[in-house]
Scaffold this active site. Structure first.
Site, PDB file in Angstrom:
ATOM      1  N   LYS A 180       2.177  -3.966   6.577  1.00 12.65           N
ATOM      2  CA  LYS A 180       2.614  -3.874   5.172  1.00 12.65           C
ATOM      3  C   LYS A 180       4.131  -3.640   5.102  1.00 12.65           C
ATOM      4  O   LYS A 180       4.825  -4.233   4.286  1.00 12.65           O
ATOM      5  CB  LYS A 180       1.857  -2.748   4.438  1.00 12.65           C
ATOM      6  CG  LYS A 180       0.380  -3.032   4.250  1.00 12.65           C
ATOM      7  CD  LYS A 180       0.133  -4.262   3.388  1.00 12.65           C
ATOM      8  CE  LYS A 180      -1.328  -4.645   3.322  1.00 12.65           C
ATOM      9  NZ  LYS A 180      -1.580  -5.975   2.755  1.00 12.65           N
ATOM     10  N   SER A 214       0.838  -1.196   0.000  1.00 10.68           N
ATOM     11  CA  SER A 214       0.000   0.000   0.000  1.00 10.68           C
ATOM     12  C   SER A 214       0.875   1.250   0.000  1.00 10.68           C
ATOM     13  O   SER A 214       1.989   1.252   0.548  1.00 10.68           O
ATOM     14  CB  SER A 214      -0.859  -0.025   1.265  1.00 10.68           C
ATOM     15  OG  SER A 214      -1.454   1.220   1.494  1.00 10.68           O
ATOM     16  N   TYR A 259      -1.926  -1.708  11.027  1.00 14.28           N
ATOM     17  CA  TYR A 259      -2.169  -2.193   9.658  1.00 14.28           C
ATOM     18  C   TYR A 259      -1.018  -1.768   8.741  1.00 14.28           C
ATOM     19  O   TYR A 259      -0.432  -2.590   8.032  1.00 14.28           O
ATOM     20  CB  TYR A 259      -3.500  -1.641   9.117  1.00 14.28           C
ATOM     21  CG  TYR A 259      -3.618  -1.791   7.605  1.00 14.28           C
ATOM     22  CD1 TYR A 259      -3.852  -3.044   7.032  1.00 14.28           C
ATOM     23  CD2 TYR A 259      -3.456  -0.695   6.752  1.00 14.28           C
ATOM     24  CE1 TYR A 259      -3.933  -3.192   5.655  1.00 14.28           C
ATOM     25  CE2 TYR A 259      -3.543  -0.837   5.369  1.00 14.28           C
ATOM     26  CZ  TYR A 259      -3.778  -2.085   4.830  1.00 14.28           C
ATOM     27  OH  TYR A 259      -3.852  -2.237   3.463  1.00 14.28           O
TER      28      TYR A 259
HETATM   29  P1  NAD Z   1     -10.902  -7.297   1.087  1.00 10.27           P
HETATM   30  O1  NAD Z   1     -11.130  -7.345   2.545  1.00 10.27           O
HETATM   31  O2  NAD Z   1     -12.061  -7.005   0.204  1.00 10.27           O
HETATM   32  O3  NAD Z   1     -10.248  -8.680   0.599  1.00 10.27           O
HETATM   33  C1  NAD Z   1      -9.405  -9.440   1.421  1.00 10.27           C
HETATM   34  C2  NAD Z   1      -9.908 -10.874   1.378  1.00 10.27           C
HETATM   35  O4  NAD Z   1      -9.046 -11.683   2.147  1.00 10.27           O
HETATM   36  C3  NAD Z   1     -11.314 -11.028   1.952  1.00 10.27           C
HETATM   37  O5  NAD Z   1     -12.099 -11.762   1.046  1.00 10.27           O
HETATM   38  C4  NAD Z   1     -11.094 -11.796   3.263  1.00 10.27           C
HETATM   39  O6  NAD Z   1     -12.184 -12.653   3.538  1.00 10.27           O
HETATM   40  C5  NAD Z   1      -9.820 -12.560   2.954  1.00 10.27           C
HETATM   41  N1  NAD Z   1      -8.998 -12.900   4.106  1.00 10.27           N
HETATM   42  C6  NAD Z   1      -8.555 -12.083   5.104  1.00 10.27           C
HETATM   43  N2  NAD Z   1      -7.769 -12.768   5.945  1.00 10.27           N
HETATM   44  C7  NAD Z   1      -7.699 -14.037   5.488  1.00 10.27           C
HETATM   45  C8  NAD Z   1      -7.047 -15.221   5.915  1.00 10.27           C
HETATM   46  N3  NAD Z   1      -6.302 -15.249   7.019  1.00 10.27           N
HETATM   47  N4  NAD Z   1      -7.180 -16.337   5.176  1.00 10.27           N
HETATM   48  C9  NAD Z   1      -7.946 -16.346   4.067  1.00 10.27           C
HETATM   49  N5  NAD Z   1      -8.594 -15.274   3.601  1.00 10.27           N
HETATM   50  C10 NAD Z   1      -8.478 -14.126   4.309  1.00 10.27           C
HETATM   51  O7  NAD Z   1      -9.708  -6.273   0.825  1.00 10.27           O
HETATM   52  P2  NAD Z   1      -9.177  -5.652  -0.519  1.00 10.27           P
HETATM   53  O8  NAD Z   1      -9.541  -4.230  -0.546  1.00 10.27           O
HETATM   54  O9  NAD Z   1      -9.531  -6.508  -1.667  1.00 10.27           O
HETATM   55  O10 NAD Z   1      -7.622  -5.720  -0.240  1.00 10.27           O
HETATM   56  C11 NAD Z   1      -6.810  -6.770  -0.729  1.00 10.27           C
HETATM   57  C12 NAD Z   1      -5.381  -6.538  -0.302  1.00 10.27           C
HETATM   58  O11 NAD Z   1      -4.930  -5.288  -0.791  1.00 10.27           O
HETATM   59  C13 NAD Z   1      -5.152  -6.508   1.205  1.00 10.27           C
HETATM   60  O12 NAD Z   1      -3.910  -7.105   1.475  1.00 10.27           O
HETATM   61  C14 NAD Z   1      -5.103  -5.024   1.511  1.00 10.27           C
HETATM   62  O13 NAD Z   1      -4.361  -4.752   2.660  1.00 10.27           O
HETATM   63  C15 NAD Z   1      -4.417  -4.500   0.275  1.00 10.27           C
HETATM   64  N6  NAD Z   1      -4.683  -3.097  -0.003  1.00 10.27           N
HETATM   65  C16 NAD Z   1      -5.974  -2.669  -0.128  1.00 10.27           C
HETATM   66  C17 NAD Z   1      -6.240  -1.328  -0.373  1.00 10.27           C
HETATM   67  C18 NAD Z   1      -7.653  -0.827  -0.496  1.00 10.27           C
HETATM   68  O14 NAD Z   1      -7.861   0.369  -0.471  1.00 10.27           O
HETATM   69  N7  NAD Z   1      -8.650  -1.660  -0.672  1.00 10.27           N
HETATM   70  C19 NAD Z   1      -5.168  -0.427  -0.503  1.00 10.27           C
HETATM   71  C20 NAD Z   1      -3.872  -0.899  -0.385  1.00 10.27           C
HETATM   72  C21 NAD Z   1      -3.633  -2.245  -0.140  1.00 10.27           C
HETATM   73  C1  UD1 Z   2      -7.093   4.638   4.053  1.00 10.50           C
HETATM   74  C2  UD1 Z   2      -6.107   4.190   5.096  1.00 10.50           C
HETATM   75  C3  UD1 Z   2      -4.904   3.556   4.403  1.00 10.50           C
HETATM   76  C4  UD1 Z   2      -5.360   2.409   3.523  1.00 10.50           C
HETATM   77  C5  UD1 Z   2      -6.389   2.945   2.535  1.00 10.50           C
HETATM   78  C6  UD1 Z   2      -6.945   1.855   1.677  1.00 10.50           C
HETATM   79  C7  UD1 Z   2      -6.431   5.726   6.972  1.00 10.50           C
HETATM   80  C8  UD1 Z   2      -5.834   6.841   7.739  1.00 10.50           C
HETATM   81  N1  UD1 Z   2      -5.716   5.322   5.909  1.00 10.50           N
HETATM   82  O1  UD1 Z   2      -6.439   5.559   3.240  1.00 10.50           O
HETATM   83  O2  UD1 Z   2      -3.989   3.078   5.352  1.00 10.50           O
HETATM   84  O3  UD1 Z   2      -4.268   1.858   2.812  1.00 10.50           O
HETATM   85  O4  UD1 Z   2      -7.464   3.542   3.251  1.00 10.50           O
HETATM   86  O5  UD1 Z   2      -7.779   1.019   2.398  1.00 10.50           O
HETATM   87  O6  UD1 Z   2      -7.480   5.222   7.309  1.00 10.50           O
HETATM   88  N2  UD1 Z   2     -12.740  10.886   3.628  1.00 10.50           N
HETATM   89  C9  UD1 Z   2     -13.728  11.759   4.027  1.00 10.50           C
HETATM   90  N3  UD1 Z   2     -14.872  11.246   4.557  1.00 10.50           N
HETATM   91  C10 UD1 Z   2     -15.080   9.900   4.715  1.00 10.50           C
HETATM   92  C11 UD1 Z   2     -14.061   9.013   4.284  1.00 10.50           C
HETATM   93  C12 UD1 Z   2     -12.895   9.549   3.767  1.00 10.50           C
HETATM   94  O7  UD1 Z   2     -13.584  12.964   3.910  1.00 10.50           O
HETATM   95  O8  UD1 Z   2     -16.132   9.498   5.222  1.00 10.50           O
HETATM   96  C13 UD1 Z   2     -11.506  11.423   3.042  1.00 10.50           C
HETATM   97  C14 UD1 Z   2     -10.274  11.113   3.865  1.00 10.50           C
HETATM   98  O9  UD1 Z   2     -10.024  12.122   4.789  1.00 10.50           O
HETATM   99  C15 UD1 Z   2      -9.200  11.036   2.777  1.00 10.50           C
HETATM  100  C16 UD1 Z   2      -9.955  10.559   1.527  1.00 10.50           C
HETATM  101  O10 UD1 Z   2     -11.327  10.799   1.803  1.00 10.50           O
HETATM  102  O11 UD1 Z   2      -8.724  12.304   2.520  1.00 10.50           O
HETATM  103  C17 UD1 Z   2      -9.735   9.108   1.238  1.00 10.50           C
HETATM  104  O12 UD1 Z   2      -9.995   8.382   2.420  1.00 10.50           O
HETATM  105  P1  UD1 Z   2      -9.984   6.786   2.470  1.00 10.50           P
HETATM  106  O13 UD1 Z   2     -10.833   6.243   1.382  1.00 10.50           O
HETATM  107  O14 UD1 Z   2     -10.298   6.378   3.862  1.00 10.50           O
HETATM  108  O15 UD1 Z   2      -8.498   6.394   2.083  1.00 10.50           O
HETATM  109  P2  UD1 Z   2      -7.104   6.855   2.745  1.00 10.50           P
HETATM  110  O16 UD1 Z   2      -7.287   7.753   3.883  1.00 10.50           O
HETATM  111  O17 UD1 Z   2      -6.254   7.359   1.637  1.00 10.50           O
END
Ligand code: NAD
Ligand code: UD1
Length: 354
Positions: free
Chosen positions: A155, A126, A151
């Site tokens: 990472k 991330s 969290y």
């Molecule tokens: P998500 O929660 O939708 O998907 C994660 C999946 O992993 C879920 O289906 C959950 O059931 C499964 N899971 C969790 N722990 C498990 C375990 N121990 N064994 C088996 N399955 C398990 O999340 P996502 O948004 O799709 O994120 C996927 C990956 O990307 C994660 O590693 C997350 O940290 C990373 N990531 C996400 C974002 C974001 O904004 N969504 C941003 C940066 C990184």
């Molecule tokens: C968040 C996490 C980050 C994670 C990422 C993806 C925090 C501090 N950071 O990032 O670690 O990798 O999600 O899952 O939680 N916002 C509003 N109102 C809301 C929600 C969000 O104004 O109800 C704003 C936030 O202040 C931010 C932007 O929208 O400026 C995006 O927020 P969000 O979607 O939560 O993502 P990140 O903060 O970038």
């Protein structure tokens, strides 16, 4: 074509990646414990690609269960590891749950790779590892800042574990993808994001507010040092992000040299403010998003966006979808969810009246 284990494959990014892998002819085995996703996602995947993926309900923390899974699904060529817990706030309250789930899952997979002859590994990292960078946009060389949450720390530690393991084992190759802010859904609206409970992230909060499920969106701060005072992020379409995994896999499978870990930023290269996202969403979907400005959210970063030129040049990957189309896909998905809810209610009512 490869046989690919996708952990977390019923989750948000994982499911979109499974679709793109299947479209390229790869065979996919999903492992997910459904802790943050729904088994119905598999039907959504099948509706798009015509292929119902192989699925195992296993916790990646369970070493023996994962070992058996590798025995059952022999000859896996590569792993794309999404499975992790990802709620920042929850990680502050339950740090050990986060360290255990995210780190033990990773260690199990890395330990099982040589046992089962798997050589390629793609990891979901991330942009959170950069914290608030001093210089924008961030490249992969931008210094890592101390993590703001357990969290985020998982990472950073995971990246280090992957470096050390691959350094020590000449037969592994790995790619770490640092995602910026994934948003949107598949254009078919058969799969998308399924936030459980109150969403923490901006986009699901916007779509639920537009749908009337939430009374108003709270904008966390309009007094930042940015053009309109709200925070800036690099919002990346989830299908574009999914495609980055397919090209990363291709690169790993073709790599001739050994002991390699590569890191790529996966973003659009463009920063958008919270207000820009709200106003564009309203405009392209012709709906209102009632919102109010509140104080800053603790731990929020003021602004960040990616320099993704490394991925553009080496992986030949580039974000292609416009933010307008991405925001349309998010709204289409929210409307599809509404239909699903109504259908479920109808079925429940019919069942209770029988
Ligand atoms: P998500 O929660 O939708 O998907 C994660 C999946 O992993 C879920 O289906 C959950 O059931 C499964 N899971 C969790 N722990 C498990 C375990 N121990 N064994 C088996 N399955 C398990 O999340 P996502 O948004 O799709 O994120 C996927 C990956 O990307 C994660 O590693 C997350 O940290 C990373 N990531 C996400 C974002 C974001 O904004 N969504 C941003 C940066 C990184
Ligand atoms: C968040 C996490 C980050 C994670 C990422 C993806 C925090 C501090 N950071 O990032 O670690 O990798 O999600 O899952 O939680 N916002 C509003 N109102 C809301 C929600 C969000 O104004 O109800 C704003 C936030 O202040 C931010 C932007 O929208 O400026 C995006 O927020 P969000 O979607 O939560 O993502 P990140 O903060 O970038």
């Amino acid at each position: 074509m490869a046989k690919v284990l996708v952990t977390g494959g019923t989750g948000y990014i994982g499911s979109h990646t499974v679709v793109e892998l299947q479209k390229k002819g790869h065979e996919v085995v999903i492992v997910d414990n459904l802790s943050n996703s729904n088994i119905d996602v598999l039907n959504g995947i099948e509706k798009i690609t015509g292929v119902y993926p192989l699925f195992e309900n296993i916790d990646c923390v369970d070493y023996v269960g994962m070992d058996r899974m590798f025995e059952k699904h022999r000859d896996i060529d590569a792993i794309i590891h999404f499975a992790a817990s990802k709620a920042v706030g929850e990680s502050v309250e339950k740090p050990l749950m986060y360290y255990r789930n995210n780190l033990v899952s990773l260690i199990n997979l890395l330990q099982l790779m040589p046992v089962h002859g798997v050589k390629s590994f793609v990891f979901s990292s991330s942009c959170t590892v950069y914290g608030q960078p001093d210089v924008l946009p961030v490249t992969e060389k931008t210094p890592i800042k101390p993590a703001m949450s357990p969290y985020g720390n998982t990472k950073q530690i995971s990246e280090e574990i992957i470096y050390d393991t691959i350094h020590a084992n000449p037969s592994y190759n790995g790619i770490i993808l640092r995602y910026f802010n994934p948003i949107g859904a598949h254009p078919s609206a058969h799969i998308g994001e399924l936030p459980i409970g109150t969403p923490n992230n901006l986009l699901p909060y916007i779509t639920q507010t537009a749908m009337g499920l939430r009374s108003e969106l709270k904008v966390f701060g309009d007094d930042y040092d940015t053009p309109d005072g709200s925070c800036i992020r690099d919002y990346i379409n989830v299908v574009d992000l999914a495609k980055a995994h397919v090209v990363a896999l291709k690169r790993l499978l073709n790599i001739k040299s050994k002991q390699q870990v590569e890191v790529y930023n996966i973003g659009t290269g463009k920063g958008l403010s919270v207000f820009e996202i709200i106003h564009t969403f309203e405009k392209v979907n012709n709906v209102k998003v009632p919102h109010t400005i509140v104080g800053r959210r603790e731990g929020d970063i003021e602004q960040i966006w990616a320099d993704a030129s490394r991925a553009n040049e080496i992986l030949k990957w580039k974000a292609a979808e416009s933010v307008e189309d991405t925001l349309k896909s998010a709204w289409k998905w929210e409307k599809a969810l509404k239909k699903q809810r109504q259908q479920k209610e109808k079925e429940e009512n019919e069942a209770s009246s029988n």
